[in-house]
Design a protein around this motif. Sequence first.
Motif, PDB file in Angstrom:
ATOM      1  N   ALA A   1       0.834  -1.206   0.000  1.00 52.39           N
ATOM      2  CA  ALA A   1       0.000   0.000   0.000  1.00 52.39           C
ATOM      3  C   ALA A   1       0.866   1.252   0.000  1.00 52.39           C
ATOM      4  CB  ALA A   1      -0.933  -0.007   1.205  1.00 52.39           C
ATOM      5  N   LEU A   2       1.976   1.228   0.725  1.00 50.48           N
ATOM      6  CA  LEU A   2       2.898   2.367   0.711  1.00 50.48           C
ATOM      7  C   LEU A   2       3.432   2.599  -0.690  1.00 50.48           C
ATOM      8  CD1 LEU A   2       4.716   4.520   2.074  1.00 50.48           C
ATOM      9  CD2 LEU A   2       6.414   2.713   2.280  1.00 50.48           C
ATOM     10  N   LEU A   3       3.870   1.537  -1.353  1.00 49.83           N
ATOM     11  CA  LEU A   3       4.389   1.676  -2.720  1.00 49.83           C
ATOM     12  C   LEU A   3       3.328   2.244  -3.656  1.00 49.83           C
ATOM     13  CD1 LEU A   3       6.412  -1.640  -2.976  1.00 49.83           C
ATOM     14  CD2 LEU A   3       7.357   0.684  -3.002  1.00 49.83           C
ATOM     15  N   ALA A   4       2.089   1.774  -3.509  1.00 51.67           N
ATOM     16  CA  ALA A   4       1.001   2.255  -4.372  1.00 51.67           C
ATOM     17  C   ALA A   4       0.695   3.722  -4.119  1.00 51.67           C
ATOM     18  CB  ALA A   4      -0.249   1.407  -4.153  1.00 51.67           C
ATOM     19  N   SER A   5       0.982   4.220  -2.917  1.00 53.86           N
ATOM     20  CA  SER A   5       0.687   5.624  -2.595  1.00 53.86           C
ATOM     21  C   SER A   5       1.773   6.587  -3.062  1.00 53.86           C
ATOM     22  CB  SER A   5       0.490   5.783  -1.084  1.00 53.86           C
ATOM     23  OG  SER A   5       1.729   5.686  -0.402  1.00 53.86           O
ATOM     24  N   LEU A   6       2.937   6.066  -3.427  1.00 55.56           N
ATOM     25  CA  LEU A   6       4.050   6.934  -3.836  1.00 55.56           C
ATOM     26  C   LEU A   6       3.943   7.314  -5.305  1.00 55.56           C
ATOM     27  CD1 LEU A   6       7.002   5.031  -2.121  1.00 55.56           C
ATOM     28  CD2 LEU A   6       5.964   7.185  -1.382  1.00 55.56           C
ATOM     29  N   PRO A   7       4.361   8.529  -5.656  1.00 56.24           N
ATOM     30  CA  PRO A   7       4.385   8.884  -7.083  1.00 56.24           C
ATOM     31  C   PRO A   7       5.489   8.105  -7.804  1.00 56.24           C
ATOM     32  CG  PRO A   7       5.145  10.728  -5.722  1.00 56.24           C
ATOM     33  CD  PRO A   7       4.741   9.627  -4.790  1.00 56.24           C
ATOM     34  N   LEU A   8       5.247   7.808  -9.067  1.00 59.63           N
ATOM     35  CA  LEU A   8       6.287   7.158  -9.870  1.00 59.63           C
ATOM     36  C   LEU A   8       7.515   8.048  -9.904  1.00 59.63           C
ATOM     37  CD1 LEU A   8       4.240   5.646 -12.825  1.00 59.63           C
ATOM     38  CD2 LEU A   8       5.009   4.542 -10.723  1.00 59.63           C
ATOM     39  N   GLU A   9       8.667   7.437 -10.067  1.00 58.08           N
ATOM     40  CA  GLU A   9       9.986   8.087 -10.071  1.00 58.08           C
ATOM     41  C   GLU A   9      10.500   8.393  -8.663  1.00 58.08           C
ATOM     42  OE1 GLU A   9      11.759   7.971 -12.831  1.00 58.08           O
ATOM     43  OE2 GLU A   9       9.984   7.264 -13.888  1.00 58.08           O
ATOM     44  N   THR A  10       9.763   7.993  -7.616  1.00 56.84           N
ATOM     45  CA  THR A  10      10.264   8.125  -6.252  1.00 56.84           C
ATOM     46  C   THR A  10      11.364   7.094  -6.050  1.00 56.84           C
ATOM     47  OG1 THR A  10       8.105   8.825  -5.426  1.00 56.84           O
ATOM     48  CG2 THR A  10       9.636   7.970  -3.805  1.00 56.84           C
ATOM     49  N   ARG A  11      12.458   7.492  -5.423  1.00 54.98           N
ATOM     50  CA  ARG A  11      13.536   6.550  -5.123  1.00 54.98           C
ATOM     51  C   ARG A  11      13.115   5.731  -3.898  1.00 54.98           C
ATOM     52  NH1 ARG A  11      19.207   6.822  -2.888  1.00 54.98           N
ATOM     53  NH2 ARG A  11      20.364   5.385  -4.183  1.00 54.98           N
ATOM     54  N   VAL A  12      13.191   4.413  -4.014  1.00 53.78           N
ATOM     55  CA  VAL A  12      12.716   3.525  -2.961  1.00 53.78           C
ATOM     56  C   VAL A  12      13.711   2.402  -2.716  1.00 53.78           C
ATOM     57  CG1 VAL A  12      10.259   3.932  -3.411  1.00 53.78           C
ATOM     58  CG2 VAL A  12      11.434   2.075  -4.597  1.00 53.78           C
ATOM     59  N   VAL A  13      13.558   1.772  -1.556  1.00 52.47           N
ATOM     60  CA  VAL A  13      14.192   0.491  -1.304  1.00 52.47           C
ATOM     61  C   VAL A  13      13.061  -0.479  -0.982  1.00 52.47           C
ATOM     62  CG1 VAL A  13      14.657   0.950   1.142  1.00 52.47           C
ATOM     63  CG2 VAL A  13      15.996  -0.764  -0.068  1.00 52.47           C
ATOM     64  N   VAL A  14      13.099  -1.633  -1.633  1.00 51.53           N
ATOM     65  CA  VAL A  14      12.062  -2.658  -1.474  1.00 51.53           C
ATOM     66  C   VAL A  14      12.742  -3.953  -1.038  1.00 51.53           C
ATOM     67  CG1 VAL A  14      10.278  -3.994  -2.654  1.00 51.53           C
ATOM     68  CG2 VAL A  14      10.637  -1.595  -3.265  1.00 51.53           C
ATOM     69  N   ARG A  15      12.336  -4.484   0.109  1.00 58.32           N
ATOM     70  CA  ARG A  15      12.868  -5.762   0.587  1.00 58.32           C
ATOM     71  C   ARG A  15      11.841  -6.835   0.297  1.00 58.32           C
ATOM     72  NH1 ARG A  15      16.136  -6.127   5.861  1.00 58.32           N
ATOM     73  NH2 ARG A  15      17.557  -5.327   4.292  1.00 58.32           N
ATOM     74  N   ARG A  16      12.328  -7.957  -0.250  1.00 59.42           N
ATOM     75  CA  ARG A  16      11.411  -9.050  -0.575  1.00 59.42           C
ATOM     76  C   ARG A  16      12.028 -10.382  -0.188  1.00 59.42           C
ATOM     77  NH1 ARG A  16      13.384  -7.706  -5.715  1.00 59.42           N
ATOM     78  NH2 ARG A  16      14.405  -9.400  -6.802  1.00 59.42           N
ATOM     79  N   ARG A  17      11.132 -11.324   0.009  1.00 62.02           N
ATOM     80  CA  ARG A  17      11.528 -12.681   0.368  1.00 62.02           C
ATOM     81  C   ARG A  17      11.929 -13.431  -0.916  1.00 62.02           C
ATOM     82  NH1 ARG A  17      10.020 -14.508   4.979  1.00 62.02           N
ATOM     83  NH2 ARG A  17       8.232 -13.121   5.064  1.00 62.02           N
ATOM     84  N   VAL A  18      13.058 -14.138  -0.840  1.00 62.61           N
ATOM     85  CA  VAL A  18      13.517 -15.024  -1.916  1.00 62.61           C
ATOM     86  C   VAL A  18      13.819 -16.384  -1.290  1.00 62.61           C
ATOM     87  CG1 VAL A  18      14.425 -13.199  -3.424  1.00 62.61           C
ATOM     88  CG2 VAL A  18      15.906 -14.189  -1.687  1.00 62.61           C
ATOM     89  N   ASP A  19      14.128 -17.380  -2.111  1.00 57.14           N
ATOM     90  CA  ASP A  19      14.357 -18.742  -1.616  1.00 57.14           C
ATOM     91  C   ASP A  19      15.425 -18.813  -0.528  1.00 57.14           C
ATOM     92  OD1 ASP A  19      12.450 -19.736  -3.336  1.00 57.14           O
ATOM     93  OD2 ASP A  19      13.902 -20.234  -4.906  1.00 57.14           O
ATOM     94  N   THR A  20      16.454 -17.997  -0.657  1.00 55.99           N
ATOM     95  CA  THR A  20      17.584 -18.070   0.282  1.00 55.99           C
ATOM     96  C   THR A  20      17.481 -17.074   1.423  1.00 55.99           C
ATOM     97  OG1 THR A  20      18.819 -16.562  -1.140  1.00 55.99           O
ATOM     98  CG2 THR A  20      19.148 -18.922  -1.486  1.00 55.99           C
ATOM     99  N   GLY A  21      16.389 -16.337   1.533  1.00 58.70           N
ATOM    100  CA  GLY A  21      16.226 -15.345   2.605  1.00 58.70           C
ATOM    101  C   GLY A  21      15.526 -14.094   2.110  1.00 58.70           C
ATOM    102  N   PHE A  22      16.266 -12.985   2.088  1.00 53.44           N
ATOM    103  CA  PHE A  22      15.716 -11.702   1.650  1.00 53.44           C
ATOM    104  C   PHE A  22      16.707 -11.013   0.726  1.00 53.44           C
ATOM    105  CE2 PHE A  22      13.852 -12.575   5.758  1.00 53.44           C
ATOM    106  CZ  PHE A  22      12.516 -12.296   5.557  1.00 53.44           C
ATOM    107  N   THR A  23      16.189 -10.120  -0.108  1.00 49.27           N
ATOM    108  CA  THR A  23      17.039  -9.297  -0.965  1.00 49.27           C
ATOM    109  C   THR A  23      16.385  -7.932  -1.108  1.00 49.27           C
ATOM    110  OG1 THR A  23      18.315  -9.237  -3.017  1.00 49.27           O
ATOM    111  CG2 THR A  23      16.047 -10.019  -3.177  1.00 49.27           C
ATOM    112  N   ASP A  24      17.186  -6.921  -1.398  1.00 51.91           N
ATOM    113  CA  ASP A  24      16.699  -5.553  -1.546  1.00 51.91           C
ATOM    114  C   ASP A  24      16.858  -5.076  -2.976  1.00 51.91           C
ATOM    115  OD1 ASP A  24      16.201  -5.408   1.182  1.00 51.91           O
ATOM    116  OD2 ASP A  24      18.130  -4.481   1.633  1.00 51.91           O
ATOM    117  N   SER A  25      15.942  -4.216  -3.389  1.00 49.53           N
ATOM    118  CA  SER A  25      16.051  -3.499  -4.660  1.00 49.53           C
ATOM    119  C   SER A  25      16.047  -2.015  -4.330  1.00 49.53           C
ATOM    120  CB  SER A  25      14.874  -3.826  -5.582  1.00 49.53           C
ATOM    121  OG  SER A  25      14.880  -5.183  -5.921  1.00 49.53           O
ATOM    122  N   LEU A  26      17.065  -1.305  -4.783  1.00 49.63           N
ATOM    123  CA  LEU A  26      17.194   0.124  -4.532  1.00 49.63           C
ATOM    124  C   LEU A  26      17.206   0.848  -5.864  1.00 49.63           C
ATOM    125  CD1 LEU A  26      17.862   2.592  -2.709  1.00 49.63           C
ATOM    126  CD2 LEU A  26      20.275   1.997  -3.025  1.00 49.63           C
ATOM    127  N   GLY A  27      16.273   1.790  -6.031  1.00 52.76           N
ATOM    128  CA  GLY A  27      16.212   2.551  -7.271  1.00 52.76           C
ATOM    129  C   GLY A  27      14.915   3.322  -7.369  1.00 52.76           C
TER     130      GLY A  27
END
Length: 78
Positions: free
Chosen positions: A6-32
């Motif tokens: 919901a936070l991501l959906a409320s942000l305007p496009l082109e906002t710089r974000v960090v998103v943490r997600r679950r993957v098979d081996t644990g967690f990973t982040d996407s920054l951009g």
Amino acid sequence: MQTPAALLASLPLETRVVVRRRVDTGFTDSLGDLVAIDGTTCTVRTRRGDDVVLLADVTAARPVPPPPPRRAPRRSSR
């Protein structure tokens, strides 16, 4: 309390974000920049390219400040 999706959906496009997600081996982040979001995915444009993230896998997200300016190259001291 707002969910990360919901936070991501409320942000305007082109906002710089960090998103943490679950993957098979644990967690990973996407920054951009958040470049797209729909009902099931968001796309983060990282330095390595576009990263499409399933919202169901997102465990945390937040906006972040712009990157610091690049430093000038060091000069040789010879």
